[in-house]
Motif scaffolding. Structure first.
Motif, PDB file in Angstrom:
ATOM      1  N   THR A 277      58.042  39.653  86.408  1.00  0.00           N
ATOM      2  CA  THR A 277      57.827  39.113  85.075  1.00  0.00           C
ATOM      3  C   THR A 277      56.357  39.320  84.711  1.00  0.00           C
ATOM      4  OG1 THR A 277      57.265  36.930  85.925  1.00  0.00           O
ATOM      5  CG2 THR A 277      59.602  37.348  85.445  1.00  0.00           C
ATOM      6  N   ALA A 278      56.011  39.031  83.481  1.00  0.00           N
ATOM      7  CA  ALA A 278      54.619  39.193  83.052  1.00  0.00           C
ATOM      8  C   ALA A 278      53.675  38.361  83.920  1.00  0.00           C
ATOM      9  CB  ALA A 278      54.475  38.813  81.582  1.00  0.00           C
ATOM     10  N   ALA A 279      54.073  37.149  84.265  1.00  0.00           N
ATOM     11  CA  ALA A 279      53.230  36.289  85.108  1.00  0.00           C
ATOM     12  C   ALA A 279      53.077  36.872  86.508  1.00  0.00           C
ATOM     13  CB  ALA A 279      53.817  34.886  85.179  1.00  0.00           C
ATOM     14  N   GLN A 280      54.151  37.372  87.074  1.00  0.00           N
ATOM     15  CA  GLN A 280      54.080  37.961  88.410  1.00  0.00           C
ATOM     16  C   GLN A 280      53.193  39.205  88.418  1.00  0.00           C
ATOM     17  OE1 GLN A 280      58.386  38.219  88.723  1.00  0.00           O
ATOM     18  NE2 GLN A 280      58.276  37.092  90.656  1.00  0.00           N
ATOM     19  N   ILE A 281      53.338  40.037  87.391  1.00  0.00           N
ATOM     20  CA  ILE A 281      52.516  41.243  87.283  1.00  0.00           C
ATOM     21  C   ILE A 281      51.043  40.853  87.141  1.00  0.00           C
ATOM     22  CG2 ILE A 281      52.008  43.258  85.847  1.00  0.00           C
ATOM     23  CD1 ILE A 281      54.624  43.584  87.406  1.00  0.00           C
TER      24      ILE A 281
ATOM     25  N   ALA B 267      49.275  36.929  81.748  1.00  0.00           N
ATOM     26  CA  ALA B 267      50.648  37.247  81.361  1.00  0.00           C
ATOM     27  C   ALA B 267      50.694  37.682  79.892  1.00  0.00           C
ATOM     28  CB  ALA B 267      51.556  36.039  81.599  1.00  0.00           C
ATOM     29  N   ALA B 268      49.890  37.068  79.058  1.00  0.00           N
ATOM     30  CA  ALA B 268      49.844  37.447  77.644  1.00  0.00           C
ATOM     31  C   ALA B 268      49.364  38.888  77.478  1.00  0.00           C
ATOM     32  CB  ALA B 268      48.935  36.496  76.868  1.00  0.00           C
ATOM     33  N   LEU B 269      48.418  39.313  78.298  1.00  0.00           N
ATOM     34  CA  LEU B 269      47.929  40.683  78.230  1.00  0.00           C
ATOM     35  C   LEU B 269      49.024  41.668  78.644  1.00  0.00           C
ATOM     36  CD1 LEU B 269      45.608  42.630  77.714  1.00  0.00           C
ATOM     37  CD2 LEU B 269      44.863  42.240  80.063  1.00  0.00           C
ATOM     38  N   VAL B 270      49.790  41.345  79.681  1.00  0.00           N
ATOM     39  CA  VAL B 270      50.896  42.210  80.106  1.00  0.00           C
ATOM     40  C   VAL B 270      51.918  42.330  78.976  1.00  0.00           C
ATOM     41  CG1 VAL B 270      52.804  42.474  81.744  1.00  0.00           C
ATOM     42  CG2 VAL B 270      50.560  41.709  82.555  1.00  0.00           C
ATOM     43  N   ARG B 271      52.233  41.216  78.323  1.00  0.00           N
ATOM     44  CA  ARG B 271      53.175  41.257  77.194  1.00  0.00           C
ATOM     45  C   ARG B 271      52.624  42.086  76.036  1.00  0.00           C
ATOM     46  NH1 ARG B 271      53.140  35.716  78.231  1.00  0.00           N
ATOM     47  NH2 ARG B 271      54.766  35.191  79.734  1.00  0.00           N
ATOM     48  N   ARG B 272      51.318  42.010  75.802  1.00  0.00           N
ATOM     49  CA  ARG B 272      50.679  42.793  74.745  1.00  0.00           C
ATOM     50  C   ARG B 272      50.764  44.290  75.063  1.00  0.00           C
ATOM     51  NH1 ARG B 272      45.229  40.106  73.535  1.00  0.00           N
ATOM     52  NH2 ARG B 272      46.114  39.374  75.412  1.00  0.00           N
ATOM     53  N   TRP B 273      50.551  44.651  76.338  1.00  0.00           N
ATOM     54  CA  TRP B 273      50.708  46.052  76.740  1.00  0.00           C
ATOM     55  C   TRP B 273      52.126  46.525  76.471  1.00  0.00           C
ATOM     56  CZ3 TRP B 273      48.386  45.319  82.281  1.00  0.00           C
ATOM     57  CH2 TRP B 273      46.994  45.279  82.199  1.00  0.00           C
ATOM     58  N   ALA B 274      53.119  45.682  76.806  1.00  0.00           N
ATOM     59  CA  ALA B 274      54.523  46.051  76.577  1.00  0.00           C
ATOM     60  C   ALA B 274      54.795  46.219  75.082  1.00  0.00           C
ATOM     61  CB  ALA B 274      55.448  45.001  77.177  1.00  0.00           C
TER      62      ALA B 274
ATOM     63  N   GLY C 204      55.396  54.130  75.299  1.00  0.00           N
ATOM     64  CA  GLY C 204      56.331  54.398  76.384  1.00  0.00           C
ATOM     65  C   GLY C 204      55.804  54.161  77.777  1.00  0.00           C
ATOM     66  N   GLN C 205      54.587  53.670  77.913  1.00  0.00           N
ATOM     67  CA  GLN C 205      53.976  53.503  79.235  1.00  0.00           C
ATOM     68  C   GLN C 205      54.480  52.289  80.012  1.00  0.00           C
ATOM     69  OE1 GLN C 205      51.703  55.604  80.778  1.00  0.00           O
ATOM     70  NE2 GLN C 205      52.119  56.985  79.089  1.00  0.00           N
ATOM     71  N   LEU C 206      54.886  51.212  79.320  1.00  0.00           N
ATOM     72  CA  LEU C 206      55.323  49.990  80.006  1.00  0.00           C
ATOM     73  C   LEU C 206      56.613  49.467  79.378  1.00  0.00           C
ATOM     74  CD1 LEU C 206      54.683  47.915  82.209  1.00  0.00           C
ATOM     75  CD2 LEU C 206      53.378  46.631  80.517  1.00  0.00           C
ATOM     76  N   PRO C 207      57.734  50.108  79.701  1.00  0.00           N
ATOM     77  CA  PRO C 207      58.998  49.611  79.144  1.00  0.00           C
ATOM     78  C   PRO C 207      59.405  48.306  79.835  1.00  0.00           C
ATOM     79  CG  PRO C 207      59.394  51.436  80.634  1.00  0.00           C
ATOM     80  CD  PRO C 207      57.902  51.294  80.519  1.00  0.00           C
ATOM     81  N   GLY C 208      59.970  47.411  79.063  1.00  0.00           N
ATOM     82  CA  GLY C 208      60.488  46.155  79.607  1.00  0.00           C
ATOM     83  C   GLY C 208      61.984  46.263  79.797  1.00  0.00           C
ATOM     84  N   HIS C 209      62.484  45.588  80.789  1.00  0.00           N
ATOM     85  CA  HIS C 209      63.923  45.563  81.055  1.00  0.00           C
ATOM     86  C   HIS C 209      64.373  44.120  80.878  1.00  0.00           C
ATOM     87  CE1 HIS C 209      63.487  49.613  82.643  1.00  0.00           C
ATOM     88  NE2 HIS C 209      62.411  49.162  83.252  1.00  0.00           N
ATOM     89  N   HIS C 210      65.036  43.847  79.763  1.00  0.00           N
ATOM     90  CA  HIS C 210      65.405  42.473  79.420  1.00  0.00           C
ATOM     91  C   HIS C 210      66.788  42.138  79.965  1.00  0.00           C
ATOM     92  CE1 HIS C 210      65.008  38.762  77.186  1.00  0.00           C
ATOM     93  NE2 HIS C 210      66.288  38.880  76.889  1.00  0.00           N
TER      94      HIS C 210
ATOM     95  N   THR D  16      65.088  36.897  80.602  1.00  0.00           N
ATOM     96  CA  THR D  16      63.887  37.288  81.325  1.00  0.00           C
ATOM     97  C   THR D  16      63.631  38.771  81.119  1.00  0.00           C
ATOM     98  OG1 THR D  16      64.378  35.649  83.024  1.00  0.00           O
ATOM     99  CG2 THR D  16      62.777  37.338  83.601  1.00  0.00           C
ATOM    100  N   THR D  17      62.378  39.124  80.893  1.00  0.00           N
ATOM    101  CA  THR D  17      61.990  40.526  80.786  1.00  0.00           C
ATOM    102  C   THR D  17      61.236  40.903  82.057  1.00  0.00           C
ATOM    103  OG1 THR D  17      61.838  40.350  78.387  1.00  0.00           O
ATOM    104  CG2 THR D  17      60.749  42.234  79.411  1.00  0.00           C
ATOM    105  N   TRP D  18      61.675  41.992  82.669  1.00  0.00           N
ATOM    106  CA  TRP D  18      61.077  42.483  83.905  1.00  0.00           C
ATOM    107  C   TRP D  18      60.313  43.765  83.603  1.00  0.00           C
ATOM    108  CZ3 TRP D  18      61.620  39.646  88.326  1.00  0.00           C
ATOM    109  CH2 TRP D  18      62.573  38.639  88.293  1.00  0.00           C
TER     110      TRP D  18
END
Length: 112
Positions: A35-39, A49-56, A67-73, A81-83
């Motif tokens: 998850t964003a927090a784990q990353i 975690a907010a920065l990871v979500r912003r990248w996504a 296309g660099q950081l696709p999320g898998h919801h 949960t988005t991974w």
């Protein structure tokens, strides 16, 4: 009542006081997902975690991170949960935190 937040990733702490980012990453087909927090916990103290979500978010738009950081919801309780794949997040972190200023001036020297 104010929710307690993790000082590292900014996530809301569980009632036990534990951050959701402290849990191990999920391993699937030789890749690690989190998850964003784990990353954020894995990448370092300056990543939230907010920065990871912003990248996504930026990854879903045209531009440098497209296309660099696709999320898998995955659907689930609440919003689901988005991974994110850890290797993709590490590459995006490298792309967004490096500067080419030193390279233009020739300040880097070979090691070894």
């Amino acid at each position: 009542m104010i929710d307690a937040r993790c000082g590292h990733c900014g996530s809301v702490l569980a009632p036990t006081g534990r951050c959701p980012g402290d849990t191990p990453l999920l391993h699937h087909d030789g890749d690690e997902y989190g998850t964003a927090a784990q990353i954020a916990h894995r990448l370092g103290i300056d990543i939230t975690a907010a920065l990871v979500r912003r990248w996504a978010y930026r990854s879903r738009r045209p531009g440098r991170l497209s296309g660099q950081l696709p999320g898998h919801h995955l659907a689930g309780r609440g919003r689901g949960t988005t991974w994110y794949r850890y290797a993709d997040a590490a590459r995006v972190e490298m792309l967004t935190s490096t500067s080419t200023v030193g390279l233009k001036r020739g300040e880097l020297t070979p090691v070894g």
